[in-house]
Design a protein around this motif. Structure first.
Motif, short mmCIF file in Angstrom:
data_model
loop_
_atom_site.label_atom_id
_atom_site.label_comp_id
_atom_site.label_asym_id
_atom_site.label_seq_id
_atom_site.Cartn_x
_atom_site.Cartn_y
_atom_site.Cartn_z
N THR A 2 1.37 -5.71 2.80
CA THR A 2 0.07 -5.71 3.45
C THR A 2 -1.00 -5.45 2.39
OG1 THR A 2 0.11 -3.35 3.99
CG2 THR A 2 0.99 -4.86 5.64
N VAL A 3 -2.15 -6.07 2.60
CA VAL A 3 -3.32 -5.84 1.76
C VAL A 3 -4.44 -5.44 2.70
CG1 VAL A 3 -4.97 -6.87 0.17
CG2 VAL A 3 -2.56 -7.54 0.05
N ASP A 4 -5.01 -4.28 2.43
CA ASP A 4 -6.07 -3.74 3.28
C ASP A 4 -5.62 -3.68 4.74
OD1 ASP A 4 -7.63 -3.52 0.99
OD2 ASP A 4 -8.49 -5.52 1.25
N LYS A 42 -12.17 -2.86 -4.28
CA LYS A 42 -10.97 -2.04 -4.11
C LYS A 42 -10.13 -2.55 -2.96
CE LYS A 42 -12.43 2.33 -6.09
NZ LYS A 42 -12.49 3.78 -5.91
N HIS A 43 -8.83 -2.54 -3.14
CA HIS A 43 -7.90 -2.99 -2.12
C HIS A 43 -6.71 -2.05 -2.06
CE1 HIS A 43 -9.98 -6.83 -1.75
NE2 HIS A 43 -10.08 -6.80 -3.08
N THR A 64 -3.75 1.74 -4.55
CA THR A 64 -5.06 1.09 -4.58
C THR A 64 -5.24 0.37 -5.90
OG1 THR A 64 -5.98 2.80 -3.15
CG2 THR A 64 -7.55 1.50 -4.41
N VAL A 65 -5.79 -0.84 -5.84
CA VAL A 65 -6.14 -1.58 -7.04
C VAL A 65 -7.61 -1.95 -6.96
CG1 VAL A 65 -3.82 -2.53 -7.37
CG2 VAL A 65 -5.49 -3.82 -6.06
N THR A 66 -8.24 -2.09 -8.11
CA THR A 66 -9.62 -2.54 -8.18
C THR A 66 -9.66 -3.86 -8.93
OG1 THR A 66 -10.43 -0.26 -8.18
CG2 THR A 66 -11.95 -1.97 -8.94
N VAL A 67 -10.18 -4.87 -8.26
CA VAL A 67 -10.31 -6.20 -8.86
C VAL A 67 -11.76 -6.35 -9.32
CG1 VAL A 67 -10.16 -8.68 -8.43
CG2 VAL A 67 -8.54 -7.13 -7.32
#
Length: 68
Positions: A2-4, A42-43, A64-67
Protein backbone atom coordinates in the motif's frame (compact mmCIF):
# COMPACT_ATOMS: atom_id res chain seq x y z
CA UNK A 1 2.02 -2.97 -1.06
CA UNK A 2 0.00 0.00 0.00
CA UNK A 3 1.06 3.57 -0.66
CA UNK A 4 -0.58 6.26 1.43
CA UNK A 5 -2.99 3.61 2.80
CA UNK A 6 -4.26 2.54 -0.64
CA UNK A 7 -3.48 -0.77 -2.33
CA UNK A 8 -1.12 0.21 -5.13
CA UNK A 9 1.34 -2.44 -6.18
CA UNK A 10 1.47 -6.21 -6.49
CA UNK A 11 5.10 -7.29 -6.19
CA UNK A 12 5.75 -10.96 -6.85
CA UNK A 13 8.50 -12.68 -4.91
CA UNK A 14 11.19 -14.89 -6.39
CA UNK A 15 14.07 -12.42 -6.75
CA UNK A 16 17.53 -13.73 -5.91
CA UNK A 17 18.66 -12.52 -2.45
CA UNK A 18 21.84 -14.35 -1.33
CA UNK A 19 21.97 -12.19 1.82
CA UNK A 20 18.51 -13.36 2.90
CA UNK A 21 19.37 -16.96 2.03
CA UNK A 22 22.48 -16.79 4.21
CA UNK A 23 20.77 -15.04 7.15
CA UNK A 24 17.58 -17.15 7.14
CA UNK A 25 18.92 -20.45 5.76
CA UNK A 26 16.28 -20.46 3.03
CA UNK A 27 16.24 -20.97 -0.72
CA UNK A 28 18.02 -18.55 -3.05
CA UNK A 29 14.96 -16.68 -4.36
CA UNK A 30 13.42 -15.07 -1.28
CA UNK A 31 13.47 -11.42 -2.32
CA UNK A 32 11.04 -9.11 -4.07
CA UNK A 33 11.34 -5.98 -6.17
CA UNK A 34 8.93 -3.50 -7.68
CA UNK A 35 8.59 0.08 -8.86
CA UNK A 36 6.04 2.56 -7.56
CA UNK A 37 5.67 5.81 -9.48
CA UNK A 38 5.12 8.48 -6.85
CA UNK A 39 4.52 12.22 -7.03
CA UNK A 40 6.79 14.61 -5.16
CA UNK A 41 6.21 14.75 -1.41
CA UNK A 42 6.06 12.38 1.55
CA UNK A 43 4.49 8.96 1.17
CA UNK A 44 3.83 6.04 3.52
CA UNK A 45 4.73 2.63 2.07
CA UNK A 46 3.51 -0.58 3.74
CA UNK A 47 4.73 -3.83 2.17
CA UNK A 48 3.20 -7.13 3.26
CA UNK A 49 3.30 -10.78 2.25
CA UNK A 50 0.08 -12.48 1.16
CA UNK A 51 -0.76 -16.19 1.38
CA UNK A 52 1.82 -17.30 3.88
CA UNK A 53 -0.47 -20.09 4.98
CA UNK A 54 -4.22 -20.14 4.38
CA UNK A 55 -5.65 -16.62 4.48
CA UNK A 56 -2.73 -15.07 6.29
CA UNK A 57 -0.92 -11.81 5.61
CA UNK A 58 2.35 -10.74 7.20
CA UNK A 59 3.18 -7.06 7.52
CA UNK A 60 6.77 -5.87 7.07
CA UNK A 61 5.89 -2.61 8.79
CA UNK A 62 5.40 0.79 7.22
CA UNK A 63 7.95 3.44 6.40
CA UNK A 64 7.93 6.97 5.03
CA UNK A 65 9.79 8.13 1.93
CA UNK A 66 10.18 11.63 0.54
CA UNK A 67 10.21 12.03 -3.23
CA UNK A 68 11.82 15.23 -4.52
Amino acid sequence: MTVDHKYTLNVPSGVSRPDVQKARHTGPKQGFAGVAHLKAGKHTLCPYAVNIGPGQQTSFGCFTVTVK
